[in-house]
Design a protein around this motif. Structure first.
Motif, short mmCIF file in Angstrom:
data_model
loop_
_atom_site.label_atom_id
_atom_site.label_comp_id
_atom_site.label_asym_id
_atom_site.label_seq_id
_atom_site.Cartn_x
_atom_site.Cartn_y
_atom_site.Cartn_z
N GLU A 16 0.84 -1.20 0.00
CA GLU A 16 0.00 0.00 0.00
C GLU A 16 0.87 1.25 0.00
O GLU A 16 0.61 2.20 -0.74
N LEU A 19 2.46 1.63 -3.49
CA LEU A 19 1.48 2.08 -4.48
C LEU A 19 1.12 3.54 -4.29
O LEU A 19 0.95 4.27 -5.26
N HIS A 20 1.02 3.96 -3.04
CA HIS A 20 0.75 5.38 -2.79
C HIS A 20 1.88 6.25 -3.35
O HIS A 20 1.63 7.25 -4.01
N LEU A 22 3.99 5.51 -5.75
CA LEU A 22 3.95 5.42 -7.21
C LEU A 22 2.82 6.27 -7.78
O LEU A 22 3.02 7.00 -8.75
N THR A 23 1.66 6.19 -7.16
CA THR A 23 0.52 6.99 -7.63
C THR A 23 0.82 8.47 -7.51
O THR A 23 0.54 9.25 -8.43
N TYR A 24 1.39 8.86 -6.39
CA TYR A 24 1.74 10.28 -6.20
C TYR A 24 2.71 10.74 -7.28
O TYR A 24 2.51 11.78 -7.91
N SER A 26 3.29 9.46 -10.23
CA SER A 26 2.77 9.40 -11.59
C SER A 26 1.64 10.38 -11.86
O SER A 26 1.30 10.62 -13.01
N THR A 27 1.03 10.93 -10.81
CA THR A 27 -0.08 11.85 -11.02
C THR A 27 0.29 13.30 -10.76
O THR A 27 -0.59 14.17 -10.83
N ARG A 45 -4.75 15.98 -18.02
CA ARG A 45 -4.80 14.62 -17.47
C ARG A 45 -6.15 13.94 -17.72
O ARG A 45 -6.19 12.75 -18.01
#
Length: 164
Positions: A16, A19-20, A22-24, A26-27, A45
């Motif tokens: 978790e 992933l957090h 990575l998400t941060y 990539s976004t 986006r």
């Protein structure tokens, strides 16, 4: 595996956290702007998310597209209007119901998403250059398995009650 009410194993907590992160990464707006500049595609986006979804499916109704993206229909309507003006999507009659319309990628839309994906893959390839082919294969397999499990779990989850 443990039940949802039991304390999560440390490995799940670490996934978790990763992933957090990575998400941060990539976004971030700056990352998106960089990717668009490298791809030569000036889209926001929301437009890219819509094009990516459309590239993976056949034409679909705006409501179905909104459901797949997990956004309100009005959000899709605005984004589709923007993408129509830029020539990336078009509306076509729904063959099952002539009163309805479907959204379809144009050649320019397919070209734009291909350039975005190619640029993203090149960046990922550079970042993972020191990984072995076996590690890359294993990561890809596990990522797909995880996403499939997330989607299956989400399909089983009841919708949260909305307050009036």
């Amino acid at each position: 595996m443990s039940t949802p009410d039991a304390p999560a194993p440390e490995e799940v907590a670490e996934i978790e956290r990763a992933l957090h992160r990575l998400t941060y990464l990539s976004t971030r707006a700056r990352q998106h702007e960089r990717l668009m500049a490298l791809a030569g595609v000036p889209l926001d986006r929301a437009a890219v998310a819509l094009l990516r979804q459309m590239a993976d499916t056949e034409s679909m109704r705006p409501g179905e597209l909104a459901a797949r993206l997990g956004v309100e229909a009005s959000h899709v309507t605005r984004t589709v209007q923007q993408l129509q003006k830029s020539g990336h999507v078009t509306r076509v009659p729904d063959p099952d119901d002539r009163r309805a319309q479907r959204i379809e990628l144009t050649g320019a839309g397919r070209e734009a998403i291909a350039r975005i994906r190619e640029t993203g893959v090149r960046g990922m390839q550079a970042a993972l250059a020191d990984w072995s082919p076996d590690d890359l294969r294993q990561l890809a397999t596990l990522f797909h398995r995880m996403v499939d499990d997330f989607l299956a779990y989400a399909a089983e989850e009841p919708e949260p009650a909305r307050s009036a």
